[in-house]
Design a protein around this motif. Structure first.
Motif, PDB file in Angstrom:
ATOM      1  N   TYR A   4       0.773  -1.276  -0.104  1.00 54.39           N
ATOM      2  CA  TYR A   4      -0.164   0.012   0.073  1.00 54.39           C
ATOM      3  C   TYR A   4       0.831   1.298  -0.034  1.00 54.39           C
ATOM      4  O   TYR A   4       0.468   2.229  -0.311  1.00 54.39           O
ATOM      5  CB  TYR A   4      -1.019  -0.087   1.225  1.00 54.39           C
ATOM      6  CG  TYR A   4      -1.981  -1.183   1.253  1.00 54.39           C
ATOM      7  CD1 TYR A   4      -1.976  -1.971   0.204  1.00 54.39           C
ATOM      8  CD2 TYR A   4      -2.265  -1.529   2.487  1.00 54.39           C
ATOM      9  CE1 TYR A   4      -3.245  -2.814   0.150  1.00 54.39           C
ATOM     10  CE2 TYR A   4      -3.483  -2.675   2.463  1.00 54.39           C
ATOM     11  CZ  TYR A   4      -3.678  -3.211   1.424  1.00 54.39           C
ATOM     12  OH  TYR A   4      -4.679  -4.373   1.568  1.00 54.39           O
ATOM     13  N   PHE A   5       2.025   1.207   0.473  1.00 51.95           N
ATOM     14  CA  PHE A   5       3.149   2.158   0.555  1.00 51.95           C
ATOM     15  C   PHE A   5       4.013   2.012  -0.769  1.00 51.95           C
ATOM     16  O   PHE A   5       4.399   3.183  -1.275  1.00 51.95           O
ATOM     17  CB  PHE A   5       3.748   2.266   1.890  1.00 51.95           C
ATOM     18  CG  PHE A   5       2.993   2.514   2.889  1.00 51.95           C
ATOM     19  CD1 PHE A   5       2.571   3.974   3.218  1.00 51.95           C
ATOM     20  CD2 PHE A   5       2.375   1.746   3.575  1.00 51.95           C
ATOM     21  CE1 PHE A   5       1.703   4.013   4.306  1.00 51.95           C
ATOM     22  CE2 PHE A   5       1.279   1.907   4.792  1.00 51.95           C
ATOM     23  CZ  PHE A   5       1.083   3.267   5.096  1.00 51.95           C
ATOM     24  N   LEU A   6       4.472   0.842  -0.834  1.00 55.86           N
ATOM     25  CA  LEU A   6       5.745   0.663  -1.765  1.00 55.86           C
ATOM     26  C   LEU A   6       4.987   0.872  -3.421  1.00 55.86           C
ATOM     27  O   LEU A   6       5.745   1.574  -4.064  1.00 55.86           O
ATOM     28  CB  LEU A   6       6.085  -0.612  -1.758  1.00 55.86           C
ATOM     29  CG  LEU A   6       7.405  -1.089  -2.590  1.00 55.86           C
ATOM     30  CD1 LEU A   6       8.423  -0.083  -2.279  1.00 55.86           C
ATOM     31  CD2 LEU A   6       7.653  -2.613  -2.221  1.00 55.86           C
ATOM     32  N   THR A   7       3.912   0.309  -3.743  1.00 50.30           N
ATOM     33  CA  THR A   7       3.582   0.566  -5.057  1.00 50.30           C
ATOM     34  C   THR A   7       3.159   2.057  -5.340  1.00 50.30           C
ATOM     35  O   THR A   7       3.886   2.564  -6.642  1.00 50.30           O
ATOM     36  CB  THR A   7       2.150  -0.140  -5.195  1.00 50.30           C
ATOM     37  OG1 THR A   7       2.052  -1.557  -4.699  1.00 50.30           O
ATOM     38  CG2 THR A   7       1.636   0.083  -6.671  1.00 50.30           C
ATOM     39  N   PRO A   8       2.463   3.001  -4.537  1.00 54.20           N
ATOM     40  CA  PRO A   8       2.641   4.453  -4.924  1.00 54.20           C
ATOM     41  C   PRO A   8       3.914   5.168  -5.102  1.00 54.20           C
ATOM     42  O   PRO A   8       4.277   5.849  -5.812  1.00 54.20           O
ATOM     43  CB  PRO A   8       1.436   5.221  -4.008  1.00 54.20           C
ATOM     44  CG  PRO A   8       1.320   4.118  -3.198  1.00 54.20           C
ATOM     45  CD  PRO A   8       1.838   2.557  -3.569  1.00 54.20           C
ATOM     46  N   TYR A   9       4.798   4.562  -4.159  1.00 57.55           N
ATOM     47  CA  TYR A   9       6.274   4.972  -3.828  1.00 57.55           C
ATOM     48  C   TYR A   9       6.922   4.841  -5.426  1.00 57.55           C
ATOM     49  O   TYR A   9       7.528   5.613  -5.901  1.00 57.55           O
ATOM     50  CB  TYR A   9       6.882   4.424  -2.900  1.00 57.55           C
ATOM     51  CG  TYR A   9       8.397   4.625  -2.797  1.00 57.55           C
ATOM     52  CD1 TYR A   9       8.781   6.031  -2.218  1.00 57.55           C
ATOM     53  CD2 TYR A   9       9.287   3.812  -3.373  1.00 57.55           C
ATOM     54  CE1 TYR A   9      10.256   6.479  -2.360  1.00 57.55           C
ATOM     55  CE2 TYR A   9      10.737   4.077  -3.380  1.00 57.55           C
ATOM     56  CZ  TYR A   9      11.101   5.261  -2.857  1.00 57.55           C
ATOM     57  OH  TYR A   9      12.503   5.691  -2.934  1.00 57.55           O
ATOM     58  N   GLU A  10       6.530   3.586  -5.939  1.00 55.58           N
ATOM     59  CA  GLU A  10       7.421   3.222  -7.183  1.00 55.58           C
ATOM     60  C   GLU A  10       6.808   4.018  -8.295  1.00 55.58           C
ATOM     61  O   GLU A  10       7.442   4.440  -9.260  1.00 55.58           O
ATOM     62  CB  GLU A  10       7.518   1.653  -7.323  1.00 55.58           C
ATOM     63  CG  GLU A  10       8.469   1.178  -6.498  1.00 55.58           C
ATOM     64  CD  GLU A  10       8.639  -0.305  -7.269  1.00 55.58           C
ATOM     65  OE1 GLU A  10       8.441  -0.533  -8.130  1.00 55.58           O
ATOM     66  OE2 GLU A  10       9.287  -1.035  -6.295  1.00 55.58           O
ATOM     67  N   VAL A  11       5.546   4.230  -8.261  1.00 52.33           N
ATOM     68  CA  VAL A  11       4.755   5.003  -9.403  1.00 52.33           C
ATOM     69  C   VAL A  11       5.371   6.465  -9.160  1.00 52.33           C
ATOM     70  O   VAL A  11       5.663   7.225 -10.436  1.00 52.33           O
ATOM     71  CB  VAL A  11       3.211   4.873  -9.014  1.00 52.33           C
ATOM     72  CG1 VAL A  11       2.747   5.955 -10.054  1.00 52.33           C
ATOM     73  CG2 VAL A  11       2.677   3.680  -9.305  1.00 52.33           C
ATOM     74  N   GLU A  12       5.429   6.843  -8.176  1.00 48.70           N
ATOM     75  CA  GLU A  12       6.003   8.380  -7.886  1.00 48.70           C
ATOM     76  C   GLU A  12       7.330   8.621  -8.555  1.00 48.70           C
ATOM     77  O   GLU A  12       7.919   9.463  -9.177  1.00 48.70           O
ATOM     78  CB  GLU A  12       6.007   8.817  -6.381  1.00 48.70           C
ATOM     79  CG  GLU A  12       6.372  10.206  -5.950  1.00 48.70           C
ATOM     80  CD  GLU A  12       6.470  10.420  -4.826  1.00 48.70           C
ATOM     81  OE1 GLU A  12       6.333  11.490  -4.526  1.00 48.70           O
ATOM     82  OE2 GLU A  12       6.861   9.473  -3.974  1.00 48.70           O
ATOM     83  N   ALA A  13       8.082   7.587  -8.188  1.00 47.76           N
ATOM     84  CA  ALA A  13       9.625   7.542  -8.654  1.00 47.76           C
ATOM     85  C   ALA A  13       9.721   7.276 -10.075  1.00 47.76           C
ATOM     86  O   ALA A  13      10.406   8.040 -10.916  1.00 47.76           O
ATOM     87  CB  ALA A  13      10.416   6.031  -8.291  1.00 47.76           C
TER      88      ALA A  13
END
Length: 130
Positions: free
Chosen positions: A69-78
């Motif tokens: 839930y945190f890692l997926t949007p973090y990778e999208v943001e990257a």
């Protein structure tokens, strides 16, 4: 849009209808989410050369979904940041899922809609159809 800030661009991913994904999640009693985590993380890794990839995305989806839930949007943001674009999601998007998700599923839906729409917009900005 600003020029890319890095040189590696692998294959472009495929946009997925948010409504269809939610319907498939309901029909498969949640199992579709494992597939979604796998393909989204696989596409991001193949495109950027960075990230956890599909295999680890699947394992985390099965065993430790709240981490994603945190890692997926973090990778999208990257991905957005590598292009010099403003990302509509960040790791903090995961708070929707954790704060509201387990009580009434509203937070999980908000999280998914925001995250999937951000992934779809990224792919479409690069020319993907769908």
């Amino acid at each position: 849009m600003p020029q890319p800030q890095y040189t590696y661009d692998g294959p472009i991913g495929r946009p997925r209808s948010t409504g269809t994904c939610i319907l498939l999640t309901v029909v498969t009693l949640g199992f579709y989410t494992w597939y979604w985590f796998y393909v989204v993380h696989d596409e991001m890794k193949r495109h950027t050369g960075n990230g956890i990839g599909g295999g680890l995305g699947l394992v985390l989806g099965i065993l430790l979904a709240p981490v994603l839930y945190f890692l997926t949007p973090y990778e999208v943001e990257a991905m957005y940041q590598r292009k010099g674009w403003q990302s509509p999601v960040s790791a903090l998007t995961g708070l929707w899922a954790l704060l509201l998700g387990w009580a009434c599923f509203a937070g999980l839906i908000v999280w998914f809609v925001q995250t999937n729409n951000a992934v779809n917009a990224y792919w479409r900005n690069l020319g993907a159809e769908g």
